[in-house]
Design a protein around this motif. Structure first.
Motif, PDB file in Angstrom:
ATOM      1  N   UNK A 195     -34.547  56.070  51.823  1.00  0.00           N
ATOM      2  CA  UNK A 195     -35.790  55.527  51.271  1.00  0.00           C
ATOM      3  C   UNK A 195     -35.717  54.064  50.903  1.00  0.00           C
ATOM      4  N   UNK A 196     -36.237  53.737  49.734  1.00  0.00           N
ATOM      5  CA  UNK A 196     -36.328  52.350  49.287  1.00  0.00           C
ATOM      6  C   UNK A 196     -34.956  51.713  49.060  1.00  0.00           C
ATOM      7  N   UNK A 197     -33.924  52.551  48.912  1.00  0.00           N
ATOM      8  CA  UNK A 197     -32.583  52.045  48.584  1.00  0.00           C
ATOM      9  C   UNK A 197     -31.699  51.791  49.793  1.00  0.00           C
ATOM     10  N   UNK A 198     -32.144  52.218  50.966  1.00  0.00           N
ATOM     11  CA  UNK A 198     -31.248  52.109  52.116  1.00  0.00           C
ATOM     12  C   UNK A 198     -30.826  50.665  52.392  1.00  0.00           C
ATOM     13  N   UNK A 199     -31.759  49.742  52.219  1.00  0.00           N
ATOM     14  CA  UNK A 199     -31.449  48.330  52.474  1.00  0.00           C
ATOM     15  C   UNK A 199     -30.327  47.811  51.584  1.00  0.00           C
ATOM     16  N   UNK A 200     -30.266  48.313  50.367  1.00  0.00           N
ATOM     17  CA  UNK A 200     -29.220  47.888  49.432  1.00  0.00           C
ATOM     18  C   UNK A 200     -27.859  48.447  49.875  1.00  0.00           C
ATOM     19  N   UNK A 201     -27.871  49.681  50.332  1.00  0.00           N
ATOM     20  CA  UNK A 201     -26.633  50.260  50.882  1.00  0.00           C
ATOM     21  C   UNK A 201     -26.180  49.453  52.101  1.00  0.00           C
ATOM     22  N   UNK A 202     -27.144  49.068  52.926  1.00  0.00           N
ATOM     23  CA  UNK A 202     -26.837  48.268  54.129  1.00  0.00           C
ATOM     24  C   UNK A 202     -26.269  46.906  53.733  1.00  0.00           C
ATOM     25  N   UNK A 203     -26.892  46.262  52.753  1.00  0.00           N
ATOM     26  CA  UNK A 203     -26.416  44.958  52.286  1.00  0.00           C
ATOM     27  C   UNK A 203     -24.981  45.054  51.759  1.00  0.00           C
ATOM     28  N   UNK A 205     -22.716  47.211  52.508  1.00  0.00           N
ATOM     29  CA  UNK A 205     -21.801  47.503  53.622  1.00  0.00           C
ATOM     30  C   UNK A 205     -21.527  46.253  54.455  1.00  0.00           C
ATOM     31  N   UNK A 206     -22.593  45.566  54.896  1.00  0.00           N
ATOM     32  CA  UNK A 206     -22.350  44.477  55.851  1.00  0.00           C
ATOM     33  C   UNK A 206     -22.057  43.130  55.192  1.00  0.00           C
ATOM     34  N   UNK A 207     -22.681  42.843  54.056  1.00  0.00           N
ATOM     35  CA  UNK A 207     -22.481  41.524  53.440  1.00  0.00           C
ATOM     36  C   UNK A 207     -21.322  41.506  52.450  1.00  0.00           C
ATOM     37  N   UNK A 208     -21.194  42.541  51.653  1.00  0.00           N
ATOM     38  CA  UNK A 208     -20.102  42.543  50.661  1.00  0.00           C
ATOM     39  C   UNK A 208     -18.810  43.061  51.295  1.00  0.00           C
ATOM     40  N   UNK A 209     -18.839  44.295  51.774  1.00  0.00           N
ATOM     41  CA  UNK A 209     -17.581  44.902  52.220  1.00  0.00           C
ATOM     42  C   UNK A 209     -17.076  44.262  53.512  1.00  0.00           C
ATOM     43  N   UNK A 210     -17.891  44.225  54.550  1.00  0.00           N
ATOM     44  CA  UNK A 210     -17.415  43.697  55.829  1.00  0.00           C
ATOM     45  C   UNK A 210     -17.253  42.172  55.783  1.00  0.00           C
ATOM     46  N   UNK A 211     -18.280  41.488  55.327  1.00  0.00           N
ATOM     47  CA  UNK A 211     -18.250  40.024  55.377  1.00  0.00           C
ATOM     48  C   UNK A 211     -17.337  39.420  54.313  1.00  0.00           C
ATOM     49  N   UNK A 212     -17.516  39.816  53.082  1.00  0.00           N
ATOM     50  CA  UNK A 212     -16.840  39.117  51.985  1.00  0.00           C
ATOM     51  C   UNK A 212     -15.515  39.736  51.588  1.00  0.00           C
ATOM     52  N   UNK A 213     -15.263  41.001  52.014  1.00  0.00           N
ATOM     53  CA  UNK A 213     -14.016  41.674  51.623  1.00  0.00           C
ATOM     54  C   UNK A 213     -13.189  42.153  52.809  1.00  0.00           C
ATOM     55  N   UNK A 214     -13.733  42.029  54.021  1.00  0.00           N
ATOM     56  CA  UNK A 214     -13.020  42.470  55.223  1.00  0.00           C
ATOM     57  C   UNK A 214     -12.561  43.926  55.111  1.00  0.00           C
ATOM     58  N   UNK A 215     -13.444  44.734  54.542  1.00  0.00           N
ATOM     59  CA  UNK A 215     -13.209  46.172  54.436  1.00  0.00           C
ATOM     60  C   UNK A 215     -14.172  46.862  55.396  1.00  0.00           C
ATOM     61  N   UNK A 216     -13.666  47.796  56.205  1.00  0.00           N
ATOM     62  CA  UNK A 216     -14.527  48.514  57.143  1.00  0.00           C
ATOM     63  C   UNK A 216     -15.609  49.275  56.383  1.00  0.00           C
ATOM     64  N   UNK A 217     -16.802  49.265  56.933  1.00  0.00           N
ATOM     65  CA  UNK A 217     -17.886  49.946  56.241  1.00  0.00           C
ATOM     66  C   UNK A 217     -19.003  50.335  57.190  1.00  0.00           C
ATOM     67  N   UNK A 218     -19.976  51.026  56.649  1.00  0.00           N
ATOM     68  CA  UNK A 218     -21.127  51.515  57.415  1.00  0.00           C
ATOM     69  C   UNK A 218     -22.062  52.146  56.393  1.00  0.00           C
ATOM     70  N   UNK A 219     -23.293  51.711  56.398  1.00  0.00           N
ATOM     71  CA  UNK A 219     -24.295  52.298  55.513  1.00  0.00           C
ATOM     72  C   UNK A 219     -24.873  53.537  56.196  1.00  0.00           C
ATOM     73  N   UNK A 220     -24.509  54.688  55.704  1.00  0.00           N
ATOM     74  CA  UNK A 220     -24.980  55.951  56.278  1.00  0.00           C
ATOM     75  C   UNK A 220     -26.332  56.296  55.660  1.00  0.00           C
ATOM     76  N   UNK A 221     -27.279  56.707  56.480  1.00  0.00           N
ATOM     77  CA  UNK A 221     -28.540  57.206  55.936  1.00  0.00           C
ATOM     78  C   UNK A 221     -28.309  58.624  55.416  1.00  0.00           C
ATOM     79  N   UNK A 222     -28.720  58.856  54.174  1.00  0.00           N
ATOM     80  CA  UNK A 222     -28.429  60.146  53.522  1.00  0.00           C
ATOM     81  C   UNK A 222     -29.014  61.332  54.298  1.00  0.00           C
ATOM     82  N   UNK A 223     -30.116  61.125  55.003  1.00  0.00           N
ATOM     83  CA  UNK A 223     -30.715  62.198  55.782  1.00  0.00           C
ATOM     84  C   UNK A 223     -30.004  62.428  57.106  1.00  0.00           C
TER      85      UNK A 223
END
Lengths: 322, 322
Positions: A195-203, A205-223
């Protein structure tokens, strides 16, 4: 307490016919538009919307893009080349272009018909960041064109949000510090929401974990979780589950329940644990991602601190040609 | 050479007013709808579309869902509870529901106003899988409502696709075997694509790698890559890059170029390397994901074989409550 540049854009909305809204940005700027797409879908009776990464928008070239389109773009420094080009492209097609940026003299500001400058600093008495302005625009449009009944409650909620966020961040700090310590050696951290929160999970995953921390990630949709991704879950894999207050909360509660049953490293951020004083019940679902966003930023800082890997570290971005 | 059930649905399209199309499914069934969303965006002058995971669709409850909506749903066995519920929900709202499934007596078939059975087997002379039928429906709709000029070329292309796919799979086998051997110990494999191909990258990430191989994954959008995700790239991390033939090919070529410069484990599947005899240039971009999908299935089988981890292995799906 609207940003006066928003007021000018809302006046323009009254003069223009708008059938379709395109939300266009890259990375973190795109991620913060997901909540507005959710709001448009759930609220808009006559106006359609789509959300695209800037270059996808240009090359996909939606056939419906034209004079009855509103294109909202966002870039923090206003220099993202794909987003600047998207503004030019949309304007050439006759669309109304409204850009959100921090920089008044940026190429994006120049390329767009209307510009709204946002401010991130604490010196502003009310929340005036891109997330908030997106909502002012989208709910403003729906109010003007369709008489949306939640507009006043939304604007009122935004005016109360600064202390709500400060309090939420303070409340979350011990858990964020524990998160940093516990996962400082993690090589993979998933995020999950709907829902409304998916974009935050995506952010995150891709901006904090992958980009800024070099940690593998993926924002999974709960459904989607139960239709593939959940098979990756074991006792070890860390998953950050966001639980919001919108209509899709049952999806997030369900994925959380499963993850807790089979995983030992599930980190939960539930919007209902924070004090949303001043936020009307009718708009809490829309406000939740703004709070979760700021709280997750504390988690990011604590993780970076524990790992001794500052959030500003980059190997390619702004350093090499791409 | 249309499936006769498709013909019946197209007749219904002529009788109904359709303003909006919702593409609704879960996991792999949702993933194969992304190409149709791309086609709708690029081609449709009057009809809007959205794509949702089934439970998100129900709970998000789009305000525009109603009597002028077409809801296309898909579930292989027709038993996916969220998709069955989505069909009931949409039908209650007065929408035209059309479901794609392999099982004529399934709950999904029963819940939907129209059912189209697809066949995966080689015994059928023309391609008649869910991917192909999605296109027949979407281009059929656009042809009927807007006189879309690519409809005939698309149907013609589908009738030539069986040998094209068989040849492509044969051609790809050595590379797929090498992939299986090279990455049998990989713990994380990314996929990347844009435009019409993104759904296939998503399917391979969540259904093949995460679900069937328990390998960490994430389908990165090629346009988003440079706004966060690319910082994860190092010499070791494996990335499967799809390169298609649609308007967004420059995005995929750009991400591929960067990945090859800084990575040593980049696996490329380029649709232009396959012989698309019988496919008109105007629809090659739409056909590419159907070919890449089948080729990637060979990669999946070879990876499973090399890892001695059959594609049928599950720890939760169909085994525990969720």
């Amino acid at each position: 307490m609207l940003n006066e540049m928003v007021t000018r854009v809302l006046e323009e909305f009254k003069r223009r016919e708008i059938e379709k809204v395109f939300l266009v940005g890259c990375g973190g700027s795109s991620a913060l538009m997901y909540a507005s797409k959710y709001a448009m879908d759930h609220e808009a009776k006559t106006i359609d919307s789509d959300l695209y990464s800037s270059n996808e928008f240009i090359h996909r070239h939606p056939a419906k893009l034209g004079e009855k389109s509103l294109v909202i773009l966002c870039s923090h420094y206003g220099k993202t080349p794909e987003t600047v080009n998207a503004a030019r492209f949309a304007r050439e097609k006759g669309a109304l272009t409204v850009s959100l940026t921090y920089e008044p003299d940026s190429p994006l500001a120049e390329a767009s018909e209307f510009v709204i400058l946002y401010q991130e600093g604490k010196e502003h008495p009310f929340l005036n960041d891109a997330h908030a302005i997106m909502y002012e625009l989208v709910f403003g449009l729906l109010h003007i064109k369709e008489g949306n009944p939640k507009y006043d409650a939304l604007i009122e909620a935004l005016s109360h949000l600064r202390p709500v966020i400060e309090k939420a961040k303070e409340q979350a700090l011990p858990a964020a510090q524990a998160f940093g310590r516990a996962y400082q050696d993690a090589t993979n951290i998933y995020t999950m929401a709907s829902g409304a929160n998916y974009g935050i999970a995506y952010w995150f995953a891709i901006c904090i974990l992958m980009e800024m921390q070099w940690i593998h990630s993926h924002a999974i949709h709960a459904g989607e979780y139960f239709h593939g991704p959940f098979e990756i879950l074991d006792k070890e894999v860390p998953m950050i589950q966001l639980v919001g207050l919108d209509e899709t909360r049952p999806l997030e509660e369900r994925s959380l329940g499963f993850s807790r049953q089979y995983g030992d490293n599930i980190i939960t951020l539930d919007a209902k644990d924070f004090d949303l004083t001043g936020v009307d019940d009718r708009v809490k679902g829309y406000i939740a991602p703004l709070v979760l966003h700021r709280v997750l930023r504390v988690y990011a800082e604590e993780l970076a601190h524990a790992r001794n890997h500052p959030l500003t570290t980059r190997r390619y971005m702004w350093k090499v040609a791409y």
